[in-house]
Motif scaffolding. Structure first.
Motif, short mmCIF file in Angstrom:
data_model
loop_
_atom_site.label_atom_id
_atom_site.label_comp_id
_atom_site.label_asym_id
_atom_site.label_seq_id
_atom_site.Cartn_x
_atom_site.Cartn_y
_atom_site.Cartn_z
N PRO A 67 91.64 79.29 9.21
CA PRO A 67 90.26 79.39 9.70
C PRO A 67 90.13 80.13 11.04
CG PRO A 67 90.61 77.22 8.78
CD PRO A 67 91.95 77.91 8.79
N ASN A 68 91.07 79.90 11.96
CA ASN A 68 90.93 80.57 13.25
C ASN A 68 91.69 81.90 13.30
OD1 ASN A 68 93.60 79.83 13.41
ND2 ASN A 68 93.33 78.38 15.10
N GLY A 69 92.32 82.27 12.20
CA GLY A 69 93.00 83.55 12.12
C GLY A 69 94.39 83.58 12.72
N GLN A 70 94.86 82.45 13.24
CA GLN A 70 96.15 82.45 13.92
C GLN A 70 97.33 82.35 12.98
OE1 GLN A 70 96.12 79.52 17.04
NE2 GLN A 70 94.71 80.71 18.32
N SER A 71 97.09 81.88 11.78
CA SER A 71 98.18 81.77 10.79
C SER A 71 97.86 82.62 9.58
CB SER A 71 98.36 80.31 10.37
OG SER A 71 98.78 79.52 11.45
N THR A 72 98.87 83.34 9.12
CA THR A 72 98.72 84.14 7.91
C THR A 72 99.93 83.92 7.01
OG1 THR A 72 99.76 86.06 8.97
CG2 THR A 72 97.35 85.94 9.03
N TYR A 73 99.74 84.24 5.75
CA TYR A 73 100.83 84.08 4.78
C TYR A 73 100.71 85.18 3.74
CZ TYR A 73 103.85 82.01 1.24
OH TYR A 73 104.84 81.80 0.33
N TYR A 74 101.85 85.77 3.38
CA TYR A 74 101.86 86.86 2.42
C TYR A 74 102.90 86.61 1.33
CZ TYR A 74 99.57 89.38 6.22
OH TYR A 74 98.71 89.77 7.22
N VAL A 75 102.58 87.08 0.16
CA VAL A 75 103.60 87.13 -0.88
C VAL A 75 104.64 88.16 -0.43
CG1 VAL A 75 104.04 87.81 -3.26
CG2 VAL A 75 102.01 86.47 -2.69
N ASP A 76 105.90 87.90 -0.72
CA ASP A 76 106.98 88.74 -0.22
C ASP A 76 106.75 90.22 -0.52
OD1 ASP A 76 109.75 86.40 -0.71
OD2 ASP A 76 108.31 86.67 0.93
N SER A 77 106.27 90.53 -1.70
CA SER A 77 106.12 91.93 -2.09
C SER A 77 105.04 92.66 -1.30
CB SER A 77 105.82 92.03 -3.58
OG SER A 77 104.63 91.34 -3.90
N MET A 78 104.19 91.91 -0.59
CA MET A 78 103.11 92.52 0.19
C MET A 78 103.47 92.62 1.67
SD MET A 78 101.26 92.46 -2.53
CE MET A 78 101.05 91.46 -4.00
N LYS A 79 104.47 91.89 2.09
CA LYS A 79 104.81 91.88 3.51
C LYS A 79 105.15 93.29 3.99
CE LYS A 79 106.58 87.16 3.79
NZ LYS A 79 107.77 86.32 3.99
N GLY A 80 104.60 93.63 5.14
CA GLY A 80 104.85 94.93 5.71
C GLY A 80 103.91 96.02 5.22
N ARG A 81 103.24 95.78 4.10
CA ARG A 81 102.30 96.77 3.57
C ARG A 81 100.86 96.31 3.71
NH1 ARG A 81 102.06 98.42 -1.61
NH2 ARG A 81 102.69 96.39 -2.47
N PHE A 82 100.63 95.01 3.53
CA PHE A 82 99.27 94.46 3.58
C PHE A 82 99.10 93.61 4.83
CE2 PHE A 82 98.42 94.33 -1.32
CZ PHE A 82 98.73 95.68 -1.39
N THR A 83 97.90 93.65 5.40
CA THR A 83 97.58 92.83 6.56
C THR A 83 96.23 92.17 6.35
OG1 THR A 83 98.79 94.33 8.04
CG2 THR A 83 97.27 92.77 9.06
#
Length: 121
Positions: A53-69
């Protein structure tokens, strides 16, 4: 009740970039988790990324890490998904979801209609 509307999809060449937006209206948006999902023809919907909610934590599927934000602007009630180095296999309908899920993967209470992303080779 929260209404979500996605925008920013389109046709892009492989290696290109797109920024998707998810605009929210209704209940206080800054109090809920938001996630992006995608679904390709013939495949199940898959989780892409989530943001607290406050934008301080994010989580990505491994295949998206480094490409998607994923990011959010609570003053504008918008969540973004910046997608770089796009590949043809990223072609899908991208949807945003919001709520208070038990995990990043869900379940989410509110869903948008989705926006089509097509990556040509």
């Amino acid at each position: 009740q929260v209404v979500l509307v996605e925008s920013g999809g389109g046709l892009v060449q492989a290696g290109g970039s797109l920024r998707l937006s998810c605009a929210a209206s209704g209940r206080t948006f800054s109090n809920i988790v938001t996630g992006w999902f995608r679904q390709s023809p013939g495949k199940e919907r898959e989780f892409v990324a989530g943001i607290s909610p406050n934008g301080q934590s994010t989580y990505y599927v491994d295949s998206m890490k480094g490409r998607f934000t994923i990011s959010r602007d609570n003053a504008k009630n918008i969540v973004y998904l910046q997608m770089n180095s796009l590949k043809p296999e990223d072609t899908a309908v991208y949807s945003c979801a919001a709520g208070l899920p038990s995990s990043w993967y869900g379940p989410y209470d509110y869903w948008g209609q989705g926006t089509q992303v097509t990556v040509s080779s």
